[in-house]
Scaffold this active site. Structure first.
Site, PDB file in Angstrom:
ATOM      1  N   ASP A 113      44.585  46.599 113.240  1.00  0.00           N
ATOM      2  CA  ASP A 113      43.570  46.023 112.256  1.00  0.00           C
ATOM      3  C   ASP A 113      42.400  44.411 112.290  1.00  0.00           C
ATOM      4  O   ASP A 113      43.314  44.046 112.579  1.00  0.00           O
ATOM      5  CB  ASP A 113      44.240  46.414 110.411  1.00  0.00           C
ATOM      6  N   VAL A 158      34.725  52.254 105.339  1.00  0.00           N
ATOM      7  CA  VAL A 158      34.351  52.913 106.405  1.00  0.00           C
ATOM      8  C   VAL A 158      34.415  53.796 106.035  1.00  0.00           C
ATOM      9  O   VAL A 158      35.596  54.416 105.587  1.00  0.00           O
ATOM     10  CB  VAL A 158      35.382  52.282 107.108  1.00  0.00           C
ATOM     11  N   HIS A 182      40.956  57.400 106.781  1.00  0.00           N
ATOM     12  CA  HIS A 182      41.570  56.513 107.362  1.00  0.00           C
ATOM     13  C   HIS A 182      42.964  56.181 106.796  1.00  0.00           C
ATOM     14  O   HIS A 182      42.704  55.946 105.170  1.00  0.00           O
ATOM     15  CB  HIS A 182      40.915  55.472 107.996  1.00  0.00           C
TER      16      HIS A 182
END
Length: 123
Positions: free
Chosen positions: A31, A97, A101
């Protein structure tokens, strides 16, 4: 119906990422704004916008993402002490986003609820 996201560009190698794992179904990378000493994102290569878009045909990918998360925790030495896996959904859930995920976070003793102060245990 899914739109191209920054994750699509990472999958296609159009923008760089610090990739720590890849197979035919998934990609994992560090990240860029880590919230723990170990913070990686595990994404499916097939774009799925939100958890609400998971269906019978693609549900196996969510399980695969969790297998990858467990493998990474083991490989990086966090499996025994513990780690956190988070998947956000839509705006109020903190999703920024729109390509599902997993956040895999480790290296901290984490409290509940998540916004409680955290005690750093490794650096």
């Amino acid at each position: 119906m899914s739109q191209e996201t920054i994750f699509t560009k990472i999958i296609n190698r159009e923008i760089p990422a610090d990739i720590v794992y890849e197979d035919e179904k998934a990609l994992a990378f560090k990240d860029i704004n880590p919230q723990a000493p170990f913070h990686v994102l595990v994404i499916p290569k097939q774009p799925i916008a939100t958890i609400n878009d998971v269906n019978e045909e693609n549900a196996h990918l969510v399980g695969h993402l969790h297998l990858v998360a467990a493998r990474l925790a083991e490989e990086h030495g966090f499996a025994e002490n513990g780690y956190r896996v988070v998947m956000n959904c839509n705006n109020d859930g903190g999703q920024t986003v729109y390509h599902i995920h997993l956040h895999v976070l480790a290296g901290l003793e984490m409290g509940w609820p998540p916004y409680q102060s955290r005690k750093k245990v490794v650096s």
